[in-house]
Design a protein around this motif. Structure first.
Motif, PDB file in Angstrom:
ATOM      1  N   ALA A 186      34.113  16.717 -39.549  1.00 44.20           N
ATOM      2  CA  ALA A 186      34.239  17.672 -40.519  1.00 44.20           C
ATOM      3  C   ALA A 186      34.072  19.039 -40.363  1.00 44.20           C
ATOM      4  CB  ALA A 186      33.705  17.369 -41.614  1.00 44.20           C
TER       5      ALA A 186
ATOM      6  N   ARG B  43      34.776  21.948 -46.642  1.00 41.61           N
ATOM      7  CA  ARG B  43      35.230  20.636 -46.744  1.00 41.61           C
ATOM      8  C   ARG B  43      34.216  19.494 -47.284  1.00 41.61           C
ATOM      9  NH1 ARG B  43      37.987  17.813 -41.425  1.00 41.61           N
ATOM     10  NH2 ARG B  43      38.836  15.976 -42.366  1.00 41.61           N
TER      11      ARG B  43
ATOM     12  N   PHE C 202      32.808  15.902 -47.510  1.00 40.76           N
ATOM     13  CA  PHE C 202      32.672  14.905 -46.374  1.00 40.76           C
ATOM     14  C   PHE C 202      32.016  13.502 -47.088  1.00 40.76           C
ATOM     15  CE2 PHE C 202      30.846  12.181 -43.076  1.00 40.76           C
ATOM     16  CZ  PHE C 202      32.044  11.934 -42.533  1.00 40.76           C
TER      17      PHE C 202
ATOM     18  N   ALA D 111      30.090  14.466 -40.431  1.00 39.53           N
ATOM     19  CA  ALA D 111      30.002  15.832 -40.894  1.00 39.53           C
ATOM     20  C   ALA D 111      29.950  16.790 -39.569  1.00 39.53           C
ATOM     21  CB  ALA D 111      28.918  15.882 -41.812  1.00 39.53           C
TER      22      ALA D 111
ATOM     23  N   ALA E 148      30.556  21.701 -43.823  1.00 41.73           N
ATOM     24  CA  ALA E 148      30.943  19.946 -44.426  1.00 41.73           C
ATOM     25  C   ALA E 148      29.793  20.018 -45.574  1.00 41.73           C
ATOM     26  CB  ALA E 148      30.319  19.357 -43.259  1.00 41.73           C
TER      27      ALA E 148
END
Length: 339
Positions: free
Chosen positions: A143, A279, A281, A139, A245
């Motif tokens: 990410a 995002r 993850f 992460a 993340a």
């Protein structure tokens, strides 16, 4: 010949009933059943250590899930370290340590394809192979792509992911690391031992004002295991080009209301004007990360730059208690059971 004598019977922990409300030890049963026999292409493993995680609580609700759920009357499962006892096809050698997905039972039969050898020299202790650090590493490093000088905010910082995320963020060059947790007792340990400069305590007032105090210049990176109010607060204090993340939704997973949805209202104008990247993850999408993390973790544990916070309970009969205590916030770091 196996190095472990195989008994006729063994114990496994089963889900007694779907959970709707607080998880208690009444939701589990301990059954004694025959030890299974492996066929060609399978192995028999004796479980040595197993992990319990918050995601297990979600699988117990009976709700429709995007992943396989636990079934009342059947054994639970989860990440575990074990010893090969029998391998009819010869692909493994009795006595080898392996990682397998069938914890919550003393012996398990598994397909050879889902069992992974453990290098006994890779990490100082077998327990370290059950850390959730690979998720934290991915992460932060992939990410969110932490950069030198970043201010990082980690929600659920005392959990299995968060207790390593603060250390990893510092390792990657973060300038300031802030974590949220459920009590001042845990907050003290986060600041003293686990890489956090400051903390936000859930229940000590609204999250956003606490976060503004702890990160007065805003945040560049969020690793979110909680969602809910903490995700909203993180967006409110996000700096331009912040990277979020999302790895969990503990606010829902441990809420006790049976829901698995994690609705959050986010200000679209802030996302756009501050160019915030959000995002999701999941470690399952990055199969190479486990080995990458193991190398990094091994170096850190040996030179003392990383520690592995965890609680260890002994005996399979303690597994239900371990998960109940995890959902109640009693532990810092990973929660493991030694069989």
């Amino acid at each position: 010949m196996s190095r472990t004598a195989v008994p006729a019977m063994h114990r496994e922990v089963r889900l007694a009933a779907h959970v709707d409300g607080e998880l208690t030890q009444r939701h589990f049963t301990l059954a004694e059943v025959p030890v299974p026999r492996p066929a060609a292409g399978q192995v028999l493993v004796r479980t040595r250590l197993m992990a319990v995680t918050a995601a297990m609580r979600t699988r117990m609700t009976g709700a429709e899930l995007p992943m396989r759920a636990f079934v009342p009357g059947q054994a639970l499962w989860g990440s575990a370290v074990g010893e090969i006892v029998a391998a009819p096809s010869g692909g493994f050698t009795p006595g080898e340590l392996v990682h397998h997905p069938y914890g919550w039972r003393e012996f398990a039969v598994a397909e050879e394809s889902v069992v992974e050898r453990i290098d006994p020299d890779a990490l100082p202790t077998p327990a370290a192979h059950l850390s959730q650090g690979a998720t934290a590493w991915g992460a932060l490093n992939r990410a969110a792509e932490v950069r030198p000088g970043d201010t990082v905010f980690v929600t659920g910082a005392a959990g299995g992911v968060g207790s390593l995320a603060g250390q990893i963020a510092r390792r990657l060059g973060a300038g300031r690391v802030v974590g949220s947790t459920s009590s001042e007792r845990k907050a003290v340990r986060l600041r003293a031992e686990l890489g956090y400069d400051d903390t936000v305590v859930r229940g000590a007032g609204p999250i956003e004002p606490q976060l503004r105090r702890a990160a007065p210049d805003g945040i560049d990176v969020l690793v979110d295991t909680v969602a809910g109010e903490q995700l909203t607060a993180a967006l409110a204090v996000a700096r331009p080009d912040a990277r979020f993340a999302l790895v969990g939704a503990l606010s829902t997973q441990l809420s006790g209301n049976g829901s698995v949805a994690a609705p959050v209202e986010l200000d679209a104008a802030l996302l756009i004007t501050r160019r915030v990247t959000v995002r999701g993850f999941g470690l399952y999408a990055h199969p190479d990360l486990a080995q990458e993390w193991t190398r990094e973790f091994g170096r850190g544990l040996r030179d003392g730059s990383l520690v592995f916070p965890h609680s260890l309970l002994r005996g399979i009969e303690q597994a239900p208690r371990a998960l109940c205590e995890l959902t109640q916030g009693h532990h810092t770091g990973s929660v493991l059971v030694e069989l």
